[in-house]
Design an enzyme around this catalytic site. Structure first.
Site, PDB file in Angstrom:
ATOM      1  N   GLU A   1      41.292  13.525 -23.403  1.00  0.00           N
ATOM      2  CA  GLU A   1      40.681  14.704 -24.030  1.00  0.00           C
ATOM      3  C   GLU A   1      39.134  14.487 -23.576  1.00  0.00           C
ATOM      4  OE1 GLU A   1      42.674  14.189 -28.392  1.00  0.00           O
ATOM      5  OE2 GLU A   1      40.950  12.766 -28.049  1.00  0.00           O
TER       6      GLU A   1
ATOM      7  N   CYS B   1       7.820  18.803 -36.146  1.00  0.00           N
ATOM      8  CA  CYS B   1       6.943  18.144 -37.049  1.00  0.00           C
ATOM      9  C   CYS B   1       7.456  16.473 -37.425  1.00  0.00           C
ATOM     10  CB  CYS B   1       6.358  18.613 -38.278  1.00  0.00           C
ATOM     11  SG  CYS B   1       5.541  20.144 -38.041  1.00  0.00           S
TER      12      CYS B   1
ATOM     13  N   ARG C   1      20.077  14.683 -28.471  1.00  0.00           N
ATOM     14  CA  ARG C   1      20.469  13.449 -28.071  1.00  0.00           C
ATOM     15  C   ARG C   1      19.230  12.354 -27.821  1.00  0.00           C
ATOM     16  NH1 ARG C   1      22.891  12.554 -24.044  1.00  0.00           N
ATOM     17  NH2 ARG C   1      24.521  11.232 -24.546  1.00  0.00           N
TER      18      ARG C   1
ATOM     19  N   TYR D   1      19.823   9.261 -30.323  1.00  0.00           N
ATOM     20  CA  TYR D   1      20.629   8.016 -29.664  1.00  0.00           C
ATOM     21  C   TYR D   1      19.534   7.428 -28.741  1.00  0.00           C
ATOM     22  CZ  TYR D   1      24.587  11.071 -30.455  1.00  0.00           C
ATOM     23  OH  TYR D   1      25.670  11.606 -31.034  1.00  0.00           O
TER      24      TYR D   1
HETATM   25  N1  LLP Z   1      38.253  12.627 -28.297  1.00  0.00           N
HETATM   26  C1  LLP Z   1      38.016  12.454 -29.358  1.00  0.00           C
HETATM   27  C2  LLP Z   1      39.049  12.004 -30.465  1.00  0.00           C
HETATM   28  C3  LLP Z   1      36.305  12.208 -29.695  1.00  0.00           C
HETATM   29  O1  LLP Z   1      35.982  11.821 -30.859  1.00  0.00           O
HETATM   30  C4  LLP Z   1      35.642  12.694 -28.595  1.00  0.00           C
HETATM   31  C5  LLP Z   1      34.207  12.569 -28.886  1.00  0.00           C
HETATM   32  C6  LLP Z   1      36.223  12.928 -27.533  1.00  0.00           C
HETATM   33  C7  LLP Z   1      37.580  13.202 -27.163  1.00  0.00           C
HETATM   34  C8  LLP Z   1      35.203  13.369 -26.286  1.00  0.00           C
HETATM   35  O2  LLP Z   1      34.603  12.341 -25.661  1.00  0.00           O
HETATM   36  P1  LLP Z   1      33.594  12.658 -24.431  1.00  0.00           P
HETATM   37  O3  LLP Z   1      34.894  12.950 -23.181  1.00  0.00           O
HETATM   38  O4  LLP Z   1      32.940  14.046 -24.271  1.00  0.00           O
HETATM   39  O5  LLP Z   1      32.894  11.578 -24.185  1.00  0.00           O
HETATM   40  N2  LLP Z   1      27.278  13.368 -29.720  1.00  0.00           N
HETATM   41  C9  LLP Z   1      27.419  12.352 -28.653  1.00  0.00           C
HETATM   42  C10 LLP Z   1      28.913  12.209 -28.513  1.00  0.00           C
HETATM   43  C11 LLP Z   1      29.912  12.053 -29.583  1.00  0.00           C
HETATM   44  C12 LLP Z   1      31.280  12.048 -29.088  1.00  0.00           C
HETATM   45  C13 LLP Z   1      32.075  12.190 -30.348  1.00  0.00           C
HETATM   46  N3  LLP Z   1      33.631  12.011 -29.785  1.00  0.00           N
HETATM   47  C14 LLP Z   1      26.670  12.314 -27.660  1.00  0.00           C
HETATM   48  O6  LLP Z   1      25.908  13.257 -27.596  1.00  0.00           O
HETATM   49  O7  LLP Z   1      26.677  11.488 -26.688  1.00  0.00           O
END
Ligand code: LLP
Length: 430
Positions: free
Chosen positions: A274, A359, A313, A317
């Site tokens: 994924e 702000c 972001r 974070y």
């Molecule tokens: N599968 C599941 C079950 C997930 O919860 C996530 C991400 C992914 C796949 C995809 O992960 P990726 O390949 O995109 O790293 N907002 C945060 C990232 C949160 C990710 C949540 N879950 C950021 O901006 O770094």
């Protein structure tokens, strides 16, 4: 830098299009995506996992624009969704429900029904209570629901604590022992067909060894279940493949595939992954314009028209995004790639905070960065903003969310228009 974004003749280009041509037409801030990069990166990761015959289920949360989903659907991609809204988007974009999985710790009954009606590949179940609910809902409908158990493999992927998901103390998944018991009992549930096991350990996971550790636990559980006559045909390793926000520490997709391949050989397992960020992140930038430059104490503040509501972001974070003027001899020295050798940056750099107009002291895009002199009206690009950029945007401070454009060679299409004041208040009109 990425394949799609490069400096040519002193100007940032996306594919063959100069970035200022976009800003002139759409205004700023504006998200700019490269079609070639988005598709190219999907194909690269698909091909890397090709020998494993993996289903690539793009994580819709990274960037859920319908037009991008349509590009992937046309390529035969699968999708990982986590809400009824994301599922509706996938179907709207022509995505194949049989290649769509649904994760999330708090699916509502309505969302479960929606998934069953769509006939998705499987629901990823995150708790015993949820399995019970799915069973009841499926029985009421006279069907069997295909499910995978999302296990919490208790693997520490050594990434930011907010994006770690597979440690025992995280809210996700079911611990291995409880999952084994649940799987053994699932044969008695008339509304359930158990097809798989799922684990997602977190995001920005740089070392493939963490996936190996997670897969070993899934395989051990699968073997244990086989001993009880419970056959598991699919394993889902989740997303989290690391990209480079600064320098070159991202990982080629092939590294991950090569690390796990030996574990799967000859096992006849349907593998699912994924990826979200790996495909979308480097395929987009956020274009913004300098509104004002000012000094405060020792600080130089470059105030731009994009803010934490557009890209949260950095504020949320402390994430690092390369930020650099659109008109420059070469690209940001903190990103590698064509057209931006550090030594070719023959300009004076001094420390600056690039901040938005909101702000909040936490409203910044970059802090204490070596940055060239810029003036009011100059365009600035925030790199690697294609994932978790627009999808996490809000209307805080009553700011309309920015438009999104898709560049294809030397042209572009607006794939989402800028939100107007009327859009902001439409649901509040009596
Ligand atoms: N599968 C599941 C079950 C997930 O919860 C996530 C991400 C992914 C796949 C995809 O992960 P990726 O390949 O995109 O790293 N907002 C945060 C990232 C949160 C990710 C949540 N879950 C950021 O901006 O770094």
């Amino acid at each position: 830098m990425t394949e799609a974004f490069r400096y040519e003749r002193g100007t940032l280009h996306c594919e063959d299009l100069a970035a200022p041509a976009i800003a002139e037409q759409t205004g700023t801030p504006c998200y700019v995506y490269s079609r070639a990069s988005f598709l190219g990166r999907f194909r690269t990761i698909r091909d890397a996992f090709g020998p494993l015959d993996a289903l690539i289920a793009y994580a819709v949360k990274a960037n859920s624009n319908l037009n991008l989903l349509r590009l992937l659907a046309d390529e035969g991609s699968g999708f990982d969704v986590v809400s009824g809204g994301e599922l509706a988007r996938v179907l709207d974009a022509g995505g194949d429900p049989k290649k769509t999985t649904f994760a999330g710790v708090g699916k509502t009954d309505d969302e479960i029904r929606q998934a069953l009606t769509a006939g998705i590949r499987h629901l990823n179940v995150e708790s015993p209570g949820e399995l019970e609910r799915i069973d009841r809902i499926a029985r009421d409908r006279g069907e069997k629901a295909r499910v995978a158990l999302r296990v919490n493999p208790d693997v520490d992927p050594q990434t930011h604590r907010y994006i770690t998901t597979g440690k025992a103390e995280n809210k996700f998944g079911i611990d291995l022992q409880a999952a084994a018991e649940l799987a053994r009992g699932s044969g008695d549930l008339a509304g359930i067909e158990l097809v798989g096991l799922h684990a997602h350990i977190g995001s920005q996971v740089g070392d493939p060894a963490h996936y190996v550790a997670s897969l070993q636990k899934l395989l051990a559980l699968r073997d244990e279940l086989a001993g009880y006559g419970v056959a598991i045909r699919s394993l889902n390793l989740g997303g989290g493949y690391k990209i480079s926000y600064e320098g070159s520490e991202g990982r080629p997709a092939g590294d991950y595939a090569a690390a796990i391949a030996p574990l799967l050989e000859g096992k006849g397992i349907e593998l699912e992954i994924e990826p979200g960020r790996w495909i979308a992140g480097p395929s987009g930038v956020l274009l913004t314009r300098v509104v004002e430059v000012k000094r405060g104490g020792e600080k130089r503040f470059v105030i731009v028209d994009a803010a934490m509501n557009d890209l949260v972001r950095p504020s949320l974070y402390g994430s690092y995004h390369a930020v650099w003027p659109v008109s420059a001899e070469a690209g940001p020295p903190d990103l590698d790639g064509p057209g931006n050798k550090t030594e070719s940056v023959a300009v004076q750099l001094s420390s600056a905070d690039v901040v938005g107009p909101i702000c909040e002291t936490g409203d910044f895009l970059a802090q204490d960065r070596p940055f060239p002199d810029v003036d009011r009206g100059d365009l600035v690009a925030v790199f690697c903003a294609g994932a978790y950029g627009f999808t996490m945007a809000s209307n805080y401070n009553s700011r309309g969310r920015p438009p999104e454009v898709l560049v294809d060679r030397d042209g572009f299409t607006v794939i989402r228009r800028r939100e107007s004041y009327e859009d902001l208040v439409a649901l509040e009109r009596a």
